[in-house]
Design a protein around this motif. Sequence first.
Motif, short mmCIF file in Angstrom:
data_model
loop_
_atom_site.label_atom_id
_atom_site.label_comp_id
_atom_site.label_asym_id
_atom_site.label_seq_id
_atom_site.Cartn_x
_atom_site.Cartn_y
_atom_site.Cartn_z
N HIS A 1 2.20 0.34 -14.10
CA HIS A 1 1.62 -0.98 -13.80
C HIS A 1 0.21 -0.79 -13.25
O HIS A 1 -0.05 0.14 -12.49
CB HIS A 1 2.51 -1.68 -12.76
N ILE B 1 -1.40 -2.15 -10.91
CA ILE B 1 -1.49 -2.10 -9.45
C ILE B 1 -1.05 -0.74 -8.92
O ILE B 1 -1.55 -0.26 -7.90
CB ILE B 1 -0.65 -3.23 -8.80
N ILE B 2 -0.14 -0.07 -9.65
CA ILE B 2 0.28 1.29 -9.27
C ILE B 2 -0.89 2.25 -9.49
O ILE B 2 -1.18 3.12 -8.65
CB ILE B 2 1.52 1.73 -10.08
N LYS C 1 5.17 2.92 -6.47
CA LYS C 1 6.26 2.21 -7.14
C LYS C 1 7.15 1.50 -6.13
O LYS C 1 7.57 0.36 -6.33
CB LYS C 1 7.09 3.19 -7.97
N LEU D 1 5.37 -1.57 -4.73
CA LEU D 1 5.31 -2.64 -5.71
C LEU D 1 6.63 -3.39 -5.77
O LEU D 1 6.67 -4.63 -5.79
CB LEU D 1 4.96 -2.08 -7.09
N VAL E 1 3.06 -7.83 -6.42
CA VAL E 1 1.67 -7.59 -6.81
C VAL E 1 0.67 -8.31 -5.91
O VAL E 1 -0.31 -7.73 -5.46
CB VAL E 1 1.44 -8.02 -8.28
#
Length: 379
Positions: A263, A265-266, A280, A283, A288
């Motif tokens: 992802h 954002i990761i 992870k 999240l 998010v």
Amino acid sequence: MQDTDKNEKQIFIKKSNDLIEARYRLTLGEQRLVLLLASQIRKDDKDFNSYEIKVSDFAEMFDLKTDKSLYEKVEKIADDLLGKKLYLKNDSKNFEGTVWLSYVKYVRGSGIIKLRFDDCLKPYLLQLKNSINGFTQYKLHTVLNFKSSYSIRLYELLKMEVWKAEKLGKTQFEKNFALDEYRQILGIDKKAYPVFADFRRWTIEPPVKEISEQTELNIFEKKYIKTGRKITGITFVVEIRQMAETKTLQLEIEEESPKEQPHPIIERLMSLGYAIETAKRDLKKYGVKRLERNIAYTLAKQQEGVVKDIPAYLNMAIKEDMGGGWEVVKIKAVAEQTQQQAVSIQREKQAELAHLQKMADMAGVPLETLLPKQPKGGN
């Protein structure tokens, strides 16, 4: 420094040991860019060139998704790196500061960034056979899959010791650090991670795991040295794996590595120093929006000079949702600014209208004759 036979696994990174032991802190993205730039150096180079880095090559080498956001991220990494300092030991055992880069140019629309190492780094990256304290080399492929910003640093520090052990016919060695020394080399502020359990969780465990699972170095024991009740040092006990064993391990990693992209954002958290598993977890736990606003909050505080260690501060900000209240205040401030701008515009219009009325009175004409003509609407 690059030696290659058209195979990325044969690209070697070469650094002087003094550079490996320098004091600095880079994000994972910045470290990757430094490595890719260093891989452009040729053995016979006597001066640094303005080396070209293709964003597509950066993405392919580090298994990143190529899209518009990646180009923006790499451009930002290069810009940030331009201002990053490092501190090197000089002959008198004191440290002197310099910067990584002296030049960055992003060629719009080409997907190419031109960069040049600062000239102060010549003794540490060029003509290394003449290096007083020796140099260390390793295959770039070895560190490509590292996700912790500290893994590359620790791997290089341990790799320095391998030739000494092999020279003595040993397959194991120990590397000792005073805890303050370890902090300084990794560029970790004294106030960051005041609780040792957090320090170990962020700066020791992730790199030990990645190095042991992905390289020829197996850190099978960590010894913590105490002075009274306080931990003041650490010793890494390392086994040097045989080449065949290392190749098998790396093949297993490549086969088991998931192909899907993490992802965004990761990836963002990882670029700021988070380990992938921690990213992870956060999240899943926080979502998010909470992560995004606290990243923005942390980076804003960094620009103000408040933040010295981004991962530690960001971790605290996410847990306490410090960006939540800040976001509300920011939105309110923007709304107030917008309202003030609207009031200012209205006042300007009123002043202009009063001025035109005065001009019309002096000329003895109706006000309408001085007003701007409105465009006629069509049917």
